[in-house]
Design a protein around this motif. Structure first.
Motif, PDB file in Angstrom:
ATOM      1  N   ALA A 195       0.906  -1.131   0.113  1.00 45.36           N
ATOM      2  CA  ALA A 195      -0.110  -0.074  -0.045  1.00 45.36           C
ATOM      3  C   ALA A 195       0.945   1.227   0.136  1.00 45.36           C
ATOM      4  CB  ALA A 195      -0.824  -0.124   1.146  1.00 45.36           C
ATOM      5  N   ASN A 196       1.927   1.568   0.771  1.00 48.12           N
ATOM      6  CA  ASN A 196       2.746   2.300   0.645  1.00 48.12           C
ATOM      7  C   ASN A 196       3.522   2.317  -0.717  1.00 48.12           C
ATOM      8  OD1 ASN A 196       2.275   3.294   3.369  1.00 48.12           O
ATOM      9  ND2 ASN A 196       4.157   1.916   4.212  1.00 48.12           N
ATOM     10  N   GLY A 197       4.060   1.431  -1.356  1.00 49.12           N
ATOM     11  CA  GLY A 197       4.494   1.366  -2.656  1.00 49.12           C
ATOM     12  C   GLY A 197       3.426   2.030  -3.493  1.00 49.12           C
ATOM     13  N   GLN A 198       2.170   1.847  -3.437  1.00 50.66           N
ATOM     14  CA  GLN A 198       1.352   2.301  -4.469  1.00 50.66           C
ATOM     15  C   GLN A 198       0.988   3.811  -4.255  1.00 50.66           C
ATOM     16  OE1 GLN A 198      -2.072  -0.184  -4.326  1.00 50.66           O
ATOM     17  NE2 GLN A 198      -1.002  -1.795  -5.567  1.00 50.66           N
ATOM     18  N   ALA A 199       1.412   4.140  -2.913  1.00 54.12           N
ATOM     19  CA  ALA A 199       0.800   5.430  -2.710  1.00 54.12           C
ATOM     20  C   ALA A 199       2.016   6.593  -3.012  1.00 54.12           C
ATOM     21  CB  ALA A 199       0.533   5.588  -1.066  1.00 54.12           C
TER      22      ALA A 199
END
Length: 190
Positions: free
Chosen positions: A185-189
């Motif tokens: 999720a952090n990578g996509q954000a």
């Protein structure tokens, strides 16, 4: 009113009467003996549970079986259960009596599931640790559960302490999954 509540009320009445008449220790011993008899003798259990056997017959049998063997107060109490049509609850009432006595004595039942048998030293160490944690005397019952792989699961009343390897592996898997989802999720954000 639930059966447990009714059983607790009858158990409390028996306890209070035994305490007031000075028969507490004798009743304690007799309740323990009767509980064990009901657990080990299916015919005796069925006798109390049977709706087919008339009340008078049940009273006579209780009197004949127990009159000279147990505290008269307990015989009178069992006859009262028959008269009040509560004899089917005998085991539940005796169990509640034992629980009530344990509460007054500061004793708690603990069931521990283990993968392999405990040594005497391990058993005593576990009892000591549980007594430190609960502040009460512990009556320990050990159940072998090979599916645990290792570790143990302790049950005290409604509380469960799961220190099994299976639980630790499940917890680790869940934390790794959560960390991977969080990283994703952090990578996509970003």
């Amino acid at each position: 009113m639930s059966e447990r509540t009714v059983a607790r009320r009858y158990a409390t009445a028996l306890y209070e009467e035994a305490d007031q008449t000075g028969a507490l220790e004798a009743v304690d011993d007799d309740v323990l003996m009767l509980r064990r008899s009901l657990e080990s003798n299916r015919e005796l259990s069925r006798f109390f549970e049977s709706p087919v056997i008339p009340q008078g017959k049940k009273e006579d049998v209780v009197q004949a079986l127990l009159d000279d063997r147990v505290e008269p107060l307990l015989v009178q109490f069992l006859r009262l259960l028959v008269q009040k049509d509560r004899e089917t609850m005998t085991k539940a009432i005796l169990d509640q009596y034992q629980a009530l006595r344990d509460e007054h004595r500061g004793i708690v039942d603990a069931t521990v599931q283990v993968a392999r048998p405990l040594t005497d030293e391990d058993r005593q160490a576990l009892i000591d640790a549980l007594e430190d944690r609960t502040g009460q005397s512990v009556r320990l019952r050990v159940e072998e559960e090979p599916d645990l792989i290792g570790g143990l699961v302790v049950r005290i009343g409604d509380r469960v302490f799961d220190g099994s390897v299976r639980n630790q592996l499940t917890s680790l898997r869940d934390r790794l999954r959560d960390a991977a989802l969080s990283a994703e999720a952090n990578g996509q954000a970003g």
